[in-house]
Enzyme design. Structure first.
Site, PDB file in Angstrom:
ATOM      1  N   SER A   1       0.861  -1.191   0.000  1.00 30.56           N
ATOM      2  CA  SER A   1       0.000   0.000   0.000  1.00 30.56           C
ATOM      3  C   SER A   1       0.893   1.236   0.000  1.00 30.56           C
ATOM      4  CB  SER A   1      -0.947  -0.083   1.204  1.00 30.56           C
ATOM      5  OG  SER A   1      -1.911   0.921   1.149  1.00 30.56           O
TER       6      SER A   1
ATOM      7  N   ASP B   1      -4.876  -4.102   5.725  1.00 32.78           N
ATOM      8  CA  ASP B   1      -5.257  -5.046   4.678  1.00 32.78           C
ATOM      9  C   ASP B   1      -4.125  -6.063   4.523  1.00 32.78           C
ATOM     10  OD1 ASP B   1      -6.750  -6.195   2.663  1.00 32.78           O
ATOM     11  OD2 ASP B   1      -6.094  -4.790   1.110  1.00 32.78           O
TER      12      ASP B   1
ATOM     13  N   HIS C   1      -2.729  -0.863  -3.451  1.00 34.78           N
ATOM     14  CA  HIS C   1      -3.861   0.055  -3.293  1.00 34.78           C
ATOM     15  C   HIS C   1      -3.620   1.281  -4.157  1.00 34.78           C
ATOM     16  CE1 HIS C   1      -4.522  -1.763   0.963  1.00 34.78           C
ATOM     17  NE2 HIS C   1      -5.115  -2.478   0.025  1.00 34.78           N
TER      18      HIS C   1
END
Ligand SMILES: C[S@@+](CC[C@H](N)C(=O)[O-])C[C@H]1O[C@@H](n2cnc3c(N)ncnc32)[C@H](O)[C@@H]1O
Lengths: 191, 274
Positions: A14, A134, A41
């Site tokens: 991310s 996540d 992401h």
């Protein structure tokens, strides 16, 4: 090095993803024998610019994952923006616009959990830098299915929250710096 | 190729669903089905998929609840504005040459795509010569589509999307807002037939000039995608158009030959001469 044979590598990243991946992916040799599937992401309303960026830098072919294509060895796949990337049990890929998971679409958890289901002990999964959690549940699923679970060392990751959360959820995960990964990854062999 | 006990239970659950109710999810992309069934198991409070299967077979109230997990209802009006813009600029000029038109929105969910098309056709002056068919397998979604009411907090996104289609009108011309909801003008559905129709088990029902089936095929496995695409081929008039979702394509289909790229980037195809 890991002597055991593998079927695939999956990576989630991310915040800080681009810099970390710029160290790892261009270092993979052209004969790297496994498919590499990556969720980063990215903002939903943009085309996934990562493909063109990494295509320039990598020896391995880099492409956006397409629905129902087979994950081929020696190929790097990025999840398209705004779609989840899933692995089917026959090793083909699926896309889905289901609800975001952990506020993210694509979500790392979705890729890791379905890849764990498909490849079990043949999977090597890596959670890199990021500022959310996540990938934690997904990494736990990978380890539960007998795969190799790795987190980027939170002490040196650009954003430690995500690898730290993954490590907390999956305490058996191996902790590696990017430098460690640069040695580990090219040593992986195909099943 | 079921691996675990859980996978076997899922297979049996899907068989039960098919044999008892004729909903056939057996060839949906399994990884996603499994995820959603796991959610259903937790949220509906079943201890296992076998328990879920027993409830499905013996308790009629289980089916509609389960359907809401098995079908994905995520949608937007003018989702992927570039697609609708391509319809406006590249497809409408062809459709104009026909005295009457049939448009099929397959997998219409809560109606977002249908209203997008009926607004676009009204803007382009084609609405009065068009019949729309909006189909889905989820009865709740079909009812919502027929009602045409959306939460106000979605309207801003819908409006932004609409503007990006080179629209000559404003979305606010088509709905009235109150109590946090936007109700779309009922004249937009005067020329719409809403109907239960499955791309998996049902047949051709008319000759279409445009079929828009977006973000439905990605939930199917390849064999089922082929079934649906064969149905589309057989449902299209000569030189009729097929529009798919942004990440769907004919590339891996055995029916690829039956269609030609028309607007490549937007996954709009034209039926080739047979
Ligand atoms: C993600 S929504 C797509 C909505 C809209 N077309 C869009 O692109 O935003 C998928 C829809 O397909 C419907 N569907 C699933 N299986 C179907 C089938 N076999 N036949 C027709 N519709 C189906 C679902 O009920 C759901 O409403």
């Amino acid at each position: 090095m890991s002597g055991a044979p593998f079927q695939a590598v999956v990576i989630g990243a991310s915040a800080g993803a681009v810099q970390a991946l710029l160290r790892l992916l261009p270092a993979l040799p052209g004969d790297f024998p496994l498919p590499v599937l990556i969720v980063v992401h990215v903002p939903p309303d943009r085309d996934n610019a990562l493909v063109s960026l990494f295509r320039e830098k990598c020896t391995l072919p880099v492409k956006e994952a397409e629905d129902k294509e087979r994950a081929e060895p020696s190929t790097i796949y990025f999840a398209p923006s705004d779609y989840h990337l899933l692995v089917e049990q026959d090793g083909t890929l699926s896309l889905s616009s289901e609800q975001p998971v952990n506020y993210s679409r694509p979500a790392i958890d979705v890729l890791l959990a379905t890849a764990a289901d498909a490849w079990g002990a043949g999977l090597c999964a890596i959670v890199l830098t990021g500022a959310n959690d996540d990938g934690a549940a997904g990494l736990k699923a990978v380890a539960g299915a007998g795969g190799v679970a790795i987190v980027e060392d939170p002490a040196s990751a650009q954003f430690p929250t995500m690898p730290a959360a993954a490590l907390a959820a999956c305490p058996t995960a191996r902790v590696m710096t990017l430098a460690d990964l640069l040695i580990f990854l090219p040593g992986l062999v195909a099943a | 190729m079921p691996h675990s006990v859980e996978d076997i239970e899922i297979q049996l659950l899907l068989e039960a669903l098919y044999h008892q109710y004729h909903y056939d999810f057996r060839h949906y992309a399994r990884a996603s089905v499994k995820r959603r069934l796991i959610q259903a198991r937790t949220q509906l409070g079943f201890s296992s998929f076998s328990a879920m299967q027993a409830a499905l077979l013996h308790d009629l109230s289980t089916l509609p609840r389960l359907l809401n997990y098995l079908t994905v209802q995520v949608s937007e009006m003018f989702r992927d504005p570039a697609y609708f813009r391509a319809l406006r600029e590249k497809i409408i000029p062809h459709l104009r040459t026909y005295p009457s038109l049939k448009v099929w929105v397959a997998g219409c969910s809560n109606g977002e795509e249908l209203y997008s098309l009926s607004i676009l056709f009204r803007e382009e002056g084609l609405e009065q010569r068009t019949m729309f068919y909006a189909t889905d397998i989820n009865p709740e979604a079909l009812r919502a589509a027929e009602a045409g009411i959306y939460p106000l907090d979605q309207i801003r996104k819908f409006t932004e999307n609409h503007q990006q289609t080179a629209a000559p009108t404003s979305l606010s011309d088509y709905y009235t807002a109150d109590y946090g909801r936007a109700a779309f003008d009922k004249t937009l559905r005067e020329r719409v037939v809403f109907s239960d129709h499955s791309l998996v088990t049902d047949a051709v029902f008319g000759e279409m000039h445009l079929i828009s089936c977006r973000n439905v095929l990605i939930y199917f496995d390849r064999s089922l995608q082929d079934r649906a695409l064969g149905l589309f081929r057989d449902s299209l008039a000569r030189k009729g158009f097929l529009g798919l979702g942004a990440k769907e394509s004919l590339r891996f289909s055995k029916h690829a030959e039956a269609f030609a790229d028309f607007v490549r980037e937007e996954k709009i195809y034209q039926r080739r001469e047979p």
